[in-house]
Design a protein around this motif. Structure first.
Motif, mmCIF file in Angstrom:
data_model
loop_
_atom_site.group_PDB
_atom_site.id
_atom_site.type_symbol
_atom_site.label_atom_id
_atom_site.label_comp_id
_atom_site.label_asym_id
_atom_site.label_seq_id
_atom_site.Cartn_x
_atom_site.Cartn_y
_atom_site.Cartn_z
ATOM 1 N N TYR A 32 0.821 -1.204 0.000
ATOM 2 C CA TYR A 32 0.000 0.000 0.000
ATOM 3 C C TYR A 32 0.853 1.252 0.000
ATOM 4 O O TYR A 32 2.021 1.225 0.401
ATOM 5 C CB TYR A 32 -0.896 0.024 1.245
ATOM 6 N N SER A 33 0.234 2.317 -0.447
ATOM 7 C CA SER A 33 0.846 3.632 -0.278
ATOM 8 C C SER A 33 0.455 4.155 1.101
ATOM 9 O O SER A 33 -0.705 4.018 1.513
ATOM 10 C CB SER A 33 0.363 4.587 -1.361
ATOM 11 N N ILE A 34 1.426 4.720 1.781
ATOM 12 C CA ILE A 34 1.215 5.189 3.150
ATOM 13 C C ILE A 34 1.493 6.680 3.210
ATOM 14 O O ILE A 34 2.535 7.142 2.730
ATOM 15 C CB ILE A 34 2.144 4.477 4.138
ATOM 16 N N GLY A 35 0.571 7.399 3.820
ATOM 17 C CA GLY A 35 0.738 8.843 3.911
ATOM 18 C C GLY A 35 0.647 9.354 5.332
ATOM 19 O O GLY A 35 0.089 8.695 6.210
ATOM 20 N N TRP A 36 1.220 10.519 5.548
ATOM 21 C CA TRP A 36 1.056 11.266 6.791
ATOM 22 C C TRP A 36 0.323 12.561 6.460
ATOM 23 O O TRP A 36 0.752 13.305 5.574
ATOM 24 C CB TRP A 36 2.396 11.555 7.453
ATOM 25 N N PHE A 37 -0.742 12.791 7.160
ATOM 26 C CA PHE A 37 -1.540 13.997 7.028
ATOM 27 C C PHE A 37 -1.535 14.716 8.367
ATOM 28 O O PHE A 37 -1.240 14.116 9.405
ATOM 29 C CB PHE A 37 -2.986 13.641 6.655
ATOM 30 N N ARG A 38 -1.859 15.987 8.345
ATOM 31 C CA ARG A 38 -1.959 16.725 9.599
ATOM 32 C C ARG A 38 -3.101 17.727 9.531
ATOM 33 O O ARG A 38 -3.471 18.188 8.460
ATOM 34 C CB ARG A 38 -0.647 17.438 9.938
#
Length: 120
Positions: A32-38
């Motif tokens: 999977y593609s993994i992201g960090w959001f804020r």
């Protein structure tokens, strides 16, 4: 049900560092593609970084380039977010998100969020 678990947030002085971690017991993150959001108070949620499942490509928001780095440890089934030279404007709740697509445009799964506070 898929669980996405973040850890590593906290209070840090300006110029300090934190490392966030993300894992899931139900998914093999290397698929999977993994992201960090804020999301900061009073602001919309924004994508800060993404690690694509394709060829190890990554994306970082311009304002964090050179300071933050997303990385993976597939053996541990974990994704890390190293944050250096933190600024007060980095204060936000940080979310790990998992996307089935090549990038992190519309994540399918979200963590509960971890608070990062940068203050003197």
């Amino acid at each position: 049900q898929v669980h996405v678990v973040e850890s590593g947030g906290g209070l840090v002085h300006p110029g300090g560092s934190l490392t966030l971690s993300c894992t899931s017991s139900e998914l093999n993150l290397d698929s999977y593609s993994i992201g960090w959001f804020r999301q900061a108070p009073g602001k919309e949620r924004e994508e800060v970084a993404c690690s694509s499942y394709s060829e190890g490509s990554t994306y970082h928001l311009d304002s964090v380039k050179g300071r933050f780095t997303i990385s993976r440890d597939n053996d541990k089934n974990m994704v890390f977010f190293q944050m250096n030279s933190l600024k007060s404007e980095d204060t936000a709740i940080y979310y790990c998100a998992i996307d089935r697509a090549q990038w992190c445009n519309q994540p399918d799964y979200w963590g509960q969020g971890t608070q990062v506070t940068v203050s003197s």
